[in-house]
Design a protein around this motif. Structure first.
Motif, PDB file in Angstrom:
ATOM      1  N   THR A   1      45.601  27.312  73.046  1.00 31.86           N
ATOM      2  CA  THR A   1      44.609  27.278  74.110  1.00 31.86           C
ATOM      3  C   THR A   1      43.452  26.410  73.695  1.00 31.86           C
ATOM      4  O   THR A   1      43.495  25.711  72.704  1.00 31.86           O
ATOM      5  CB  THR A   1      44.125  28.711  74.399  1.00 31.86           C
ATOM      6  OG1 THR A   1      43.278  28.675  75.533  1.00 31.86           O
ATOM      7  CG2 THR A   1      43.374  29.262  73.207  1.00 31.86           C
ATOM      8  N   HIS A   2      42.403  26.539  74.422  1.00 34.16           N
ATOM      9  CA  HIS A   2      41.141  25.875  74.131  1.00 34.16           C
ATOM     10  C   HIS A   2      41.282  24.363  74.137  1.00 34.16           C
ATOM     11  O   HIS A   2      40.904  23.680  73.195  1.00 34.16           O
ATOM     12  CB  HIS A   2      40.588  26.307  72.770  1.00 34.16           C
ATOM     13  CG  HIS A   2      40.613  27.788  72.605  1.00 34.16           C
ATOM     14  ND1 HIS A   2      40.009  28.629  73.495  1.00 34.16           N
ATOM     15  CD2 HIS A   2      41.226  28.567  71.703  1.00 34.16           C
ATOM     16  CE1 HIS A   2      40.243  29.885  73.119  1.00 34.16           C
ATOM     17  NE2 HIS A   2      40.962  29.877  72.045  1.00 34.16           N
TER      18      HIS A   2
ATOM     19  N   GLU B   1      34.347  24.439  69.070  1.00 28.83           N
ATOM     20  CA  GLU B   1      35.816  24.544  68.946  1.00 28.83           C
ATOM     21  C   GLU B   1      36.269  24.668  67.498  1.00 28.83           C
ATOM     22  O   GLU B   1      37.471  24.823  67.244  1.00 28.83           O
ATOM     23  CB  GLU B   1      36.477  23.290  69.554  1.00 28.83           C
ATOM     24  CG  GLU B   1      36.162  23.061  71.020  1.00 28.83           C
ATOM     25  CD  GLU B   1      36.759  24.142  71.904  1.00 28.83           C
ATOM     26  OE1 GLU B   1      37.743  24.788  71.492  1.00 28.83           O
ATOM     27  OE2 GLU B   1      36.232  24.343  73.011  1.00 28.83           O
TER      28      GLU B   1
ATOM     29  N   ALA C   1      38.370  27.741  66.535  1.00 25.09           N
ATOM     30  CA  ALA C   1      39.736  27.635  67.069  1.00 25.09           C
ATOM     31  C   ALA C   1      40.519  26.584  66.287  1.00 25.09           C
ATOM     32  O   ALA C   1      41.713  26.745  66.031  1.00 25.09           O
ATOM     33  CB  ALA C   1      39.696  27.264  68.549  1.00 25.09           C
TER      34      ALA C   1
ATOM     35  N   GLU D   1      44.313  27.181  66.745  1.00 24.01           N
ATOM     36  CA  GLU D   1      44.527  27.660  68.116  1.00 24.01           C
ATOM     37  C   GLU D   1      44.361  26.572  69.159  1.00 24.01           C
ATOM     38  O   GLU D   1      44.461  26.845  70.345  1.00 24.01           O
ATOM     39  CB  GLU D   1      43.547  28.803  68.410  1.00 24.01           C
ATOM     40  CG  GLU D   1      43.920  30.077  67.678  1.00 24.01           C
ATOM     41  CD  GLU D   1      43.663  31.317  68.505  1.00 24.01           C
ATOM     42  OE1 GLU D   1      43.781  31.264  69.747  1.00 24.01           O
ATOM     43  OE2 GLU D   1      43.331  32.349  67.913  1.00 24.01           O
TER      44      GLU D   1
END
Lengths: 184, 251
Positions: free
Chosen positions: B2-3, B20, B23, B28
């Motif tokens: 995601t992200h 970010e 993540a 991620e």
């Protein structure tokens, strides 16, 4: 192939009590680890585990599968941990119980120093995690120690993914400050 | 995964990158977002330092290992089920027949388990159970169920497994060591109705109570005998001391 959580729930709802045993076999360790890291007290964590498993047993017949079972059980544990009455700081003695005893802690003198140092490092890290604000602590523990993705954590907490991500970032920054003197 | 960063943002600015980085460090980001962020890090020392600091923190977190669960999970599950028993689960209608037959085999296994532990002999004579534990003259008397005891909790726990293979296997292992007459009893018990099993459990209960009573009485008698022996020994020693000649050095 191992049955999924949902398969075990179906079997339990169909009257198979051994399905619950299989669920406990699968979830015993994760529940205890999560509760230990959120409460900082192994004995409290065992109480939480007992209550979580009891709630699971009593609630499984009504489980409708709108959320994943893993989401449901993590929520149960989180809520139980939030309900625990704790003092402002984790008790030092309790913290010892929340850190795994290294094998051979009391053996050879020349290795004893390293083991004692490692144990002290573990206690410091535990203390740092436990000193995080609850919201950040939950996200850090679920992401780092339980390796749940941010979307899964968001589902458990009922929060947007962006909120989860922000809490993780903030939690890591706080930890970096508190652990800055430790070697990686 | 995601992200994702905005698809048209080939080189995101530092502010967005910092948001970010967690993540990114935990793997991620979607592949294109990951690549975009990596391109930014190649050219930005400040963000690289931030990334390195997060990586260090991540490594340090691994230092905290919690104690492993030490309890047998299946025993834990059974204790939870037993604890929850008063708020008993309603049996789903379609599964009732299956559960009942499984419960019967579980109860039979539990009863035989107890009997084999006690080395009991079971006879079924004209619908009445007679148990013998090898005590001369022992006669089971019809009686209501007696009080709770640890073995009864174990019986309930095993019975609640509803056909657990482990419980049946345990009984099979113990049955192999029994004499033929007891093996025949085992066969008979597995064919019993629920009412017969209940009556058998009551008979076992009663016989155990009698055995416990006689055991307690014997213990009490042994205790009395020991105290008596001790008193007599003390008296004998006292008398002996009174008759010993006293010799003084130098005389």
């Amino acid at each position: 192939m191992q049955p999924s959580d949902e398969d075990l729930v179906s079997r339990f709802q169909g009257g198979d009590e051994t399905a619950f045993e299989a669920m406990v076999e699968r979830w015993n360790e994760p529940i205890l680890q999560l509760a230990t890291r959120l409460t900082g007290d192994l004995e409290e964590a065992k109480d939480v585990r007992q209550m979580a498993l009891l709630k699971t047993y009593q609630g499984l017949d009504r489980f409708e599968g709108r959320a994943r079972f893993s989401t449901w059980i993590y929520r149960v544990v989180l809520n139980l941990c939030r309900d625990r009455k704790r003092g402002a700081a984790v008790r030092e003695r309790a913290l010892d119980g929340a850190v795994r005893q290294q094998e051979g802690d009391y053996v050879l003198e020349e290795t004893g120093f390293h083991l004692a140092r490692d144990r002290e490092l573990a206690r410091i890290v535990a203390g740092a995690v436990l000193s995080l604000p609850p919201a950040e602590r939950e996200v850090v523990v679920l992401r780092h120690y339980h390796e749940l993705g941010f979307p899964a954590i968001a589902e458990i907490l009922g929060s947007p993914v962006t909120t989860v991500k922000s809490r993780m970032t903030r939690g890591l920054e706080l930890l970096r400050t508190r652990l800055a003197t430790l070697e990686a | 995964m995601t992200h994702d960063l905005p698809p048209d943002d080939l080189v995101p600015d530092c502010g967005r990158v910092r948001n970010e980085l967690a993540a990114f460090v935990y793997g991620e980001l979607a592949p294109d977002a990951h690549a975009a962020l990596e391109r930014h890090l190649e050219g930005c020392a400040a963000c690289r330092d931030e990334r390195d600091a997060l990586e260090d923190t991540r490594r340090v977190l691994a230092r905290w290992q919690t104690p492993a669960a030490s309890e047998d999970p299946r025993a834990l599950a059974r204790s939870i089920a037993a604890q929850a028993a008063p708020a008993a689960r309603p049996a789903p209608r379609r599964a009732r027949l299956v559960r009942w037959s499984a419960l019967l085999s579980g109860a039979a296994a539990a009863t035989l388990f107890v009997l084999s532990v006690l080395s009991a002999q079971v006879r079924l004579d004209q619908g009445r159970f007679e148990l013998s534990f090898g005590l001369p003259g022992a006669r089971p008397a019809p009686a209501p169920l007696v009080g709770e005891g640890d073995w009864r909790d174990e019986v309930r726990t095993i019975a609640s497994q509803a056909g657990s293979q482990a419980a049946l296997q345990e009984v099979a292992v113990r049955t192999a060591s029994l004499e033929q007459s007891q093996a025949e009893s085992f066969q008979r018990v597995t064919q019993m109705t629920r009412e017969e099993l209940l009556r058998l459990a009551q008979a076992v209960d009663s016989a155990l109570a009698q055995k416990q009573e006689s055991f307690d009485a014997r213990l009490q008698r042994l205790g009395e005998e020991a105290r008596q022996a001790d008193l007599e020994t003390q008296r004998a020693l006292t008398q002996l001391v009174n008759y010993l000649p006293v010799t003084r050095p130098g005389r």
